[in-house]
Design a protein around this motif. Structure first.
Motif, mmCIF file in Angstrom:
data_model
loop_
_atom_site.group_PDB
_atom_site.id
_atom_site.type_symbol
_atom_site.label_atom_id
_atom_site.label_comp_id
_atom_site.label_asym_id
_atom_site.label_seq_id
_atom_site.Cartn_x
_atom_site.Cartn_y
_atom_site.Cartn_z
ATOM 1 N N GLU A 88 0.822 -1.212 0.000
ATOM 2 C CA GLU A 88 0.000 0.000 0.000
ATOM 3 C C GLU A 88 0.856 1.262 0.000
ATOM 4 O O GLU A 88 0.519 2.260 -0.649
ATOM 5 C CB GLU A 88 -0.912 0.005 1.223
ATOM 6 N N GLN A 89 1.997 1.221 0.716
ATOM 7 C CA GLN A 89 2.802 2.428 0.877
ATOM 8 C C GLN A 89 3.899 2.585 -0.171
ATOM 9 O O GLN A 89 4.435 3.684 -0.345
ATOM 10 C CB GLN A 89 3.428 2.446 2.283
ATOM 11 N N THR A 90 4.268 1.493 -0.847
ATOM 12 C CA THR A 90 5.380 1.574 -1.799
ATOM 13 C C THR A 90 5.020 1.114 -3.204
ATOM 14 O O THR A 90 5.720 1.451 -4.162
ATOM 15 C CB THR A 90 6.563 0.707 -1.329
ATOM 16 N N GLY A 91 3.973 0.321 -3.335
ATOM 17 C CA GLY A 91 3.640 -0.235 -4.626
ATOM 18 C C GLY A 91 4.372 -1.527 -4.944
ATOM 19 O O GLY A 91 4.156 -2.131 -5.997
ATOM 20 N N VAL A 92 5.247 -1.985 -4.038
ATOM 21 C CA VAL A 92 5.947 -3.257 -4.224
ATOM 22 C C VAL A 92 4.952 -4.389 -3.996
ATOM 23 O O VAL A 92 4.399 -4.524 -2.900
ATOM 24 C CB VAL A 92 7.142 -3.390 -3.261
ATOM 25 N N ILE A 103 23.251 -3.629 -0.112
ATOM 26 C CA ILE A 103 23.374 -3.578 -1.567
ATOM 27 C C ILE A 103 24.592 -4.369 -2.023
ATOM 28 O O ILE A 103 24.577 -5.035 -3.062
ATOM 29 C CB ILE A 103 23.457 -2.108 -2.047
ATOM 30 N N GLU A 104 25.648 -4.357 -1.216
ATOM 31 C CA GLU A 104 26.845 -5.140 -1.540
ATOM 32 C C GLU A 104 26.523 -6.630 -1.564
ATOM 33 O O GLU A 104 27.071 -7.388 -2.365
ATOM 34 C CB GLU A 104 27.942 -4.851 -0.520
ATOM 35 N N LEU A 105 25.607 -7.047 -0.692
ATOM 36 C CA LEU A 105 25.196 -8.452 -0.678
ATOM 37 C C LEU A 105 24.565 -8.862 -2.002
ATOM 38 O O LEU A 105 24.760 -9.980 -2.479
ATOM 39 C CB LEU A 105 24.190 -8.693 0.453
ATOM 40 N N THR A 106 23.794 -7.945 -2.605
ATOM 41 C CA THR A 106 23.095 -8.300 -3.844
ATOM 42 C C THR A 106 24.067 -8.524 -4.997
ATOM 43 O O THR A 106 23.770 -9.270 -5.921
ATOM 44 C CB THR A 106 22.101 -7.195 -4.262
ATOM 45 N N ARG A 107 25.237 -7.912 -4.945
ATOM 46 C CA ARG A 107 26.193 -8.046 -6.047
ATOM 47 C C ARG A 107 26.738 -9.461 -6.157
ATOM 48 O O ARG A 107 27.087 -9.909 -7.237
ATOM 49 C CB ARG A 107 27.346 -7.054 -5.864
ATOM 50 N N GLY A 144 3.380 -10.389 -3.551
ATOM 51 C CA GLY A 144 3.994 -11.628 -4.033
ATOM 52 C C GLY A 144 5.474 -11.466 -4.290
ATOM 53 O O GLY A 144 6.279 -12.338 -3.964
ATOM 54 N N THR A 145 5.837 -10.332 -4.880
ATOM 55 C CA THR A 145 7.254 -10.049 -5.124
ATOM 56 C C THR A 145 8.013 -9.948 -3.815
ATOM 57 O O THR A 145 9.115 -10.500 -3.674
ATOM 58 C CB THR A 145 7.408 -8.725 -5.909
ATOM 59 N N LEU A 146 7.418 -9.250 -2.849
ATOM 60 C CA LEU A 146 8.066 -9.093 -1.549
ATOM 61 C C LEU A 146 8.226 -10.446 -0.865
ATOM 62 O O LEU A 146 9.265 -10.722 -0.254
ATOM 63 C CB LEU A 146 7.243 -8.142 -0.671
ATOM 64 N N TRP A 147 7.224 -11.307 -0.986
ATOM 65 C CA TRP A 147 7.307 -12.637 -0.382
ATOM 66 C C TRP A 147 8.478 -13.419 -0.982
ATOM 67 O O TRP A 147 9.250 -14.043 -0.254
ATOM 68 C CB TRP A 147 5.997 -13.390 -0.619
ATOM 69 N N ARG A 148 8.612 -13.372 -2.321
ATOM 70 C CA ARG A 148 9.714 -14.099 -2.979
ATOM 71 C C ARG A 148 11.073 -13.533 -2.570
ATOM 72 O O ARG A 148 12.029 -14.282 -2.385
ATOM 73 C CB ARG A 148 9.545 -14.037 -4.501
ATOM 74 N N PRO A 208 16.262 -8.836 -5.561
ATOM 75 C CA PRO A 208 15.601 -7.547 -5.767
ATOM 76 C C PRO A 208 16.452 -6.581 -6.583
ATOM 77 O O PRO A 208 17.677 -6.586 -6.496
ATOM 78 C CB PRO A 208 15.407 -7.021 -4.340
ATOM 79 N N HIS A 209 15.788 -5.748 -7.387
ATOM 80 C CA HIS A 209 16.480 -4.690 -8.106
ATOM 81 C C HIS A 209 16.889 -3.606 -7.108
ATOM 82 O O HIS A 209 16.257 -3.438 -6.053
ATOM 83 C CB HIS A 209 15.573 -4.083 -9.183
ATOM 84 N N ASN A 210 17.917 -2.864 -7.444
ATOM 85 C CA ASN A 210 18.377 -1.798 -6.553
ATOM 86 C C ASN A 210 17.283 -0.774 -6.277
ATOM 87 O O ASN A 210 17.172 -0.243 -5.165
ATOM 88 C CB ASN A 210 19.613 -1.111 -7.135
ATOM 89 N N GLY A 211 16.460 -0.494 -7.301
ATOM 90 C CA GLY A 211 15.375 0.461 -7.106
ATOM 91 C C GLY A 211 14.380 -0.019 -6.066
ATOM 92 O O GLY A 211 13.907 0.760 -5.223
ATOM 93 N N THR A 212 14.056 -1.340 -6.114
ATOM 94 C CA THR A 212 13.142 -1.912 -5.127
ATOM 95 C C THR A 212 13.759 -1.846 -3.742
ATOM 96 O O THR A 212 13.080 -1.517 -2.759
ATOM 97 C CB THR A 212 12.824 -3.373 -5.492
#
Length: 291
Positions: A35-39, A77-81, A42-46, A54-58
């Protein structure tokens, strides 16, 4: 239910746990986040289950909502790389070697590389980290049909994996391995008597290392929880939640539910309690070598 091949890497699982904890600290449901972010929920659950990177924007959107500090954002963010890089295998230069490694095996190697402790019970084979090259080759040749080149590539991988027992990994100590073997593992002649004698000698040698504990369950100890099949428990400390690996003809599975991890942890406690002590296990191995 167990999830088949293709689990997330340790880094992705850690990121997932961190994001889930941040949402909990913010006292928000997934519905409220959407509701507050538009994310999408289902995506958040995954993302929180480690099933999606997740994309950096998310991430930035979630960080804003959760009130994450700049230093913490940089760390996450370093973890995502490296979230899709399964340990040393990702840097291995031989492209043909990568092609010979199934996805689930690559994931297993990644967990093996990142784990602090690895508790394994084996009922049929010597654990891969403790195999001699000759024993490993015999297992591959006499097992499922495989091209000769594939055998050599897979063999090279298995030998390379063993460095986790002797070398520091990104400043961390070598892997701590606790292996419990059923007597059947030691009695089964793989390759030849000479191959098995050398393998038993390797086990005796490895059992002397400070980061390796080796125990044997003799036949006369009777029934035990490990008779249902081999399994391995990976423990990551603060790096990520623990995970269990099991394998059979039906396939390989990684179990992540807390109840499953606890059940296999309890099973391992039982089998090591029923096994000979490490010292007596060494004596048992030496006795088998003389036969």
């Amino acid at each position: 239910m167990p999830r088949p091949a293709g689990p997330p890497t340790v880094r992705l699982r850690r990121l997932a746990a961190e994001l889930s904890a941040l949402r909990a600290d913010a006292q928000l449901t997934r519905e409220q986040v959407e509701e507050q972010t538009g994310v999408n929920q289902g995506t958040l659950w995954r993302i929180e289950k480690g099933q999606a990177k997740p994309h950096n924007g998310t991430l930035e959107t979630l960080f804003d909502l959760y009130g994450v500090t700049e230093s913490r954002r940089t760390e996450l963010i370093e973890l995502t790389r490296g979230a899709k890089q399964p340990g040393w295998l990702a840097q291995f230069k031989d492209a043909l070697l990568k092609e010979a490694i199934p996805e689930v095996y690559a994931a297993y190697i990644g967990f093996e590389t990142e784990a602090k402790t690895m508790n394994t019970y084996e009922s049929s084979f010597v654990p891969g980290l403790l195999q001699t090259e000759e024993y490993a080759r015999a297992v591959m040749i006499d097992g499922w049909p495989m091209e000769a080149d594939a055998v050599e590539r897979r063999l090279e991988t298995r030998m390379q994996r063993q460095i986790v027992l002797s070398q520091k990994r990104d400043g961390r100590d070598p892997l701590e391995l606790w292996a419990v073997l059923d007597e059947a593992v030691l009695r089964r002649e793989v390759g030849s008597r000479a191959v098995m004698r050398a393998q038993l000698g390797r086990l005796l040698e490895m059992g002397e290392r400070p980061n390796i504990t080796l125990q044997v369950i003799p036949f006369n100890r009777g029934a035990h929880p490990g008779m249902s099949g081999a399994f391995t428990c990976f423990k990551f400390g603060s790096l990520a939640p623990n995970i269990v690996h099991t394998e059979s003809l039906a396939g390989a599975f990684f179990l992540e539910l807390e109840a499953d991890v606890e059940r296999f942890g309890l099973a391992f406690d039982h089998v090591r309690a029923m096994a000979l002590s490490p010292r007596d296990s060494g004596t048992f191995l030496a006795m088998l070598m003389t036969e």
